[in-house]
Design an enzyme around this catalytic site. Sequence first.
Site, PDB file in Angstrom:
ATOM      1  N   SER A   9       0.839  -1.188   0.000  1.00 61.47           N
ATOM      2  CA  SER A   9       0.000   0.000   0.000  1.00 61.47           C
ATOM      3  C   SER A   9       0.877   1.242   0.000  1.00 61.47           C
ATOM      4  O   SER A   9       2.013   1.213   0.465  1.00 61.47           O
ATOM      5  CB  SER A   9      -0.906   0.022   1.236  1.00 61.47           C
ATOM      6  N   HIS A  10       0.315   2.353  -0.509  1.00 60.48           N
ATOM      7  CA  HIS A  10       1.012   3.632  -0.410  1.00 60.48           C
ATOM      8  C   HIS A  10       1.156   4.064   1.041  1.00 60.48           C
ATOM      9  O   HIS A  10       2.009   4.877   1.373  1.00 60.48           O
ATOM     10  CB  HIS A  10       0.249   4.710  -1.185  1.00 60.48           C
ATOM     11  N   SER A  11       0.283   3.538   1.893  1.00 59.55           N
ATOM     12  CA  SER A  11       0.284   3.943   3.298  1.00 59.55           C
ATOM     13  C   SER A  11       0.702   2.760   4.159  1.00 59.55           C
ATOM     14  O   SER A  11       0.120   1.673   4.068  1.00 59.55           O
ATOM     15  CB  SER A  11      -1.129   4.413   3.676  1.00 59.55           C
TER      16      SER A  11
END
Lengths: 225, 212
Positions: A9-11
Amino acid sequence: MPVGLVFVSHSGRIADGVVELAAQMAPTVPLIAAGGTDDGGIGTSYDKVLAAIGAADRGQGVLVIGDLGSAILTAETAVDLLDEPPAGGVRVLDVPIVEGGVAAAVAAESGADLDAVARAASGDAAPQAAGSAPDAPDLPAAPGPQEATAVLADPEGLHARPAAALVRLAARFDARVTVNGADASSLLRVIALGLRSGERVTVRADGPDAAAAVEAVVDLLEGGA
Amino acid sequence: MDALGTDWAIDWVRRSAAVVGEHRAELSGLDRAIGDGDHGENLDRGFRAVVAKLDEATPDTPGAVLKLVATTLISTVGGASGPLLGTAYLKAAQAAGDAPALDAAATVALLAAARDGVVTRGKAEPGDKTMIDAWTPAVEAAQQALDGGADAAAVLQAAADAAERGAEATDPLVARKGRASYLGERAVGHRDPGAQSSAYQLRAAADAAAEG
């Protein structure tokens, strides 16, 4: 050993959260988060993905699920450049990371191979009845499809956790099981039924263990398991 | 100068790093309009890391220089442009092979391999408002220049000119790939940041050949 899963995930918090959620339903599956950049910012890290694939690999293959476009690109690039790809294979899948990830984790927990885990994550039905049944009760094979009706006992309805339990249970029998027509090997399809407490549910099964499968699933739905 | 050697490749990379640093705010501004606003920072971080590695390593062919760029960008850029540009430089490095220098035909082959790498990785097509819209006209112009008898420097000149026009031509497009595709018509009127930064890198390649 089960197929391993990597969540890109980007996060970092999203990747960690998906692992936390999936671990509830798949306690023995290697679930590895690869979220955020190397310095903890928003983005994806090639090095984190590479390390996560290595950590998730227990010999049965690794499925990588990403959240947005560049997470998929990073994962595909990492897979292309692997020095030693996992012996069991590695696949990158562009599916909704929460729903697909949980469905994949439940399938991996029930012993599905990489292809079947990838299908579960995509919400596709199994091509045939879920595999062999080492734990199935030793009942005589009943001829033809079996069917019974249950009344859903869970006051919360058939939400993710009981749905996952149903998918795991159904996978233990050598039978193709459906719940209100939905393939019971697909967590996404079972959850999509949106079954509520008190609702009548038709359980059908076809195959050598059909009778035992129907009995066990009805028991589960009625709160017996 | 006809064939392009290792010095050219190193000069290209250093010029790319300089132009990306110079236009960092502009690239992030373009990205803020239609993406997530980090393209300039991401690319600048990547090229700074490349330059730091070039200061230590001593690659001895153009291919080795480009491979170093590829692996460094892939692991440092972060956004979609890391894997995309990294794959472009990796394919370019593979096309260059172990050759000590590249003639005009090898230069066109390098550009085509880079473009094909981006297409394979990103699965975008011309007109999708992506960096492909700079790379594809660049490759076509380079091929035409080669067919017309141009040397390697002139091939790069043609590629850089076409890439700039290609980047400008993304302004009126609706994006069909990447973060900007979520915006639909709202992406119209904004230049694709990846196409713009690709044009800068190709201009750097041409300048390195012309002035190096």
